[in-house]
Design a protein around this motif. Structure first.
Motif, PDB file in Angstrom:
ATOM      1  N   TYR A  96       0.829  -1.206   0.000  1.00  0.00           N
ATOM      2  CA  TYR A  96       0.000   0.000   0.000  1.00  0.00           C
ATOM      3  C   TYR A  96       0.868   1.262   0.000  1.00  0.00           C
ATOM      4  O   TYR A  96       0.547   2.252  -0.663  1.00  0.00           O
TER       5      TYR A  96
ATOM      6  N   ASP B 236      -2.033   3.768  -0.850  1.00  0.00           N
ATOM      7  CA  ASP B 236      -3.034   4.088   0.171  1.00  0.00           C
ATOM      8  C   ASP B 236      -2.311   4.111   1.516  1.00  0.00           C
ATOM      9  O   ASP B 236      -2.149   3.074   2.166  1.00  0.00           O
ATOM     10  N   HIS B 237      -1.864   5.287   1.926  1.00  0.00           N
ATOM     11  CA  HIS B 237      -1.067   5.385   3.146  1.00  0.00           C
ATOM     12  C   HIS B 237      -1.879   5.070   4.397  1.00  0.00           C
ATOM     13  O   HIS B 237      -1.315   4.589   5.389  1.00  0.00           O
TER      14      HIS B 237
ATOM     15  N   CYS C 195      -4.201   2.725   4.657  1.00  0.00           N
ATOM     16  CA  CYS C 195      -4.166   1.257   4.769  1.00  0.00           C
ATOM     17  C   CYS C 195      -2.777   0.775   5.177  1.00  0.00           C
ATOM     18  O   CYS C 195      -2.647  -0.157   5.973  1.00  0.00           O
TER      19      CYS C 195
ATOM     20  N   GLY D 193      -0.857   9.246   5.770  1.00  0.00           N
ATOM     21  CA  GLY D 193      -1.929   8.337   6.157  1.00  0.00           C
ATOM     22  C   GLY D 193      -2.345   8.471   7.607  1.00  0.00           C
ATOM     23  O   GLY D 193      -3.323   7.856   8.035  1.00  0.00           O
TER      24      GLY D 193
END
Length: 307
Positions: free
Chosen positions: A92, A101-102, A104, A133
């Motif tokens: 991720y 997707d930081h 996640c 994230g």
């Protein structure tokens, strides 16, 4: 690679193979080894699922497929395997096999970290330090790096050293930084080795500085090797300047056309009154030109006319 026929591995094969024989097969031909890994992974062995994900990521024994890598890392992570959690977080974080997707990534790094995995602590600390994230929190980042450092994690030791050297939390302590860099260097991290070498040079310990700087150069990946070249070629001490030249040469040998061109320009700039440097610089200029470097292609004819 895909034209070879894969060996048919039955559940009976998996049940009857000895640990020693399995170890031998996994250490052998990559194509055959990955078939055994795949069979074990499909049977639900989380350790094999991580290995299969890594094989897909690296193209070990099969065609690279980051999407499949992410799938197998997820299977291992959901089975509770700590390295699987960390590698899914990395997928991720880096965008392997899907979008970045930081958030996640942070979830999986934090889950692994909370269960004691040093790499999870390091990676979660990185996201906290940079606010990726998660909300940026340097104090919490330091705490996670420090927990990993206490486990002997080489990279975390080096980052804790940076905290103390730079005073990121308001406390600058060069002696603590020196000690953490030393421990990071001895544990094998190239950034720790680089920073330890610089601090040794500041203390006049040039023999040790040269030893650790060359150790860092041997271990560094290409991006950091470029950083070493750029920094050390500005260093006032001739010993470290020499390592900067070696770093630039390493980049030319293993990097791309831009690296070959940079090394050529360096040699040509050093070449006044030095026929060997001029000749070698022109050779690297031709290498860069053959690799498609536009500026090198334009300069080749000019230097040929001078030779």
């Amino acid at each position: 690679m895909s034209s070879r026929s894969a060996p048919f591995i039955t559940p009976e094969h998996l049940n009857n193979i000895s640990a020693e024989e399995l170890k031998r097969r996994l250490a052998g031909d990559p194509f055959e080894a990955v078939q055994w890994i795949k069979a074990l992974a499909e049977r639900g062995e989380a350790e094999a699922q991580v290995l299969l994900g890594q094989a897909y990521l690296d193209g070990y024994g099969l065609e690279p497929d980051p999407r499949q890598a992410r799938i197998w890392f997820r299977k291992a992570a959901e089975a509770g395997h700590l390295l699987g959690m960390n590698m899914l977080g990395r997928a991720y974080d880096q965008g392997w096999g899907g979008p970045v997707d930081h958030a996640c990534a942070a979830y999986w790094f934090r889950t692994a970290a909370n269960q004691g995995l040093d790499w999870g602590m390091y990676n979660y600390g990185h996201l906290l330090l940079h606010g990726l994230g998660v909300e940026k929190n340097e104090r919490e980042a330091f705490d996670w790096y420090n927990k990993a450092a206490e486990l002997g994690h080489a990279k975390s030791l080096g980052v804790v050293g940076r905290f103390f050297e730079e005073g990121w939390l308001g406390e600058r302590d060069q002696e603590k930084a020196f000690d953490y860099y030393r421990r990071s260097a001895e544990a094998g991290d190239f950034r720790g080795q680089y920073n330890y070498a610089l601090m040794l040079s500041e203390r006049g310990q040039m023999e040790g500085a040269l030893q650790w700087m060359r150790e860092a150069l041997g271990n560094a990946h290409m991006a950091f090797t470029r950083t070493m070249a750029a920094n050390l070629l500005k260093h006032p001490h001739p010993v470290l300047y020499q390592v900067g030249m070696e770093a630039l040469h390493k980049c030319a040998l293993r990097g791309n056309a831009h690296d070959a061109y940079a090394y050529a320009k360096f040699l040509l700039a050093q070449g006044a009154g030095n026929i060997a440097n001029l000749s070698l610089g022109r050779w690297w200029l031709r290498c860069a030109a053959r690799q498609g470097h536009t500026q090198a292609q334009q300069e080749v004819d000019f230097h040929i006319s001078l030779s």
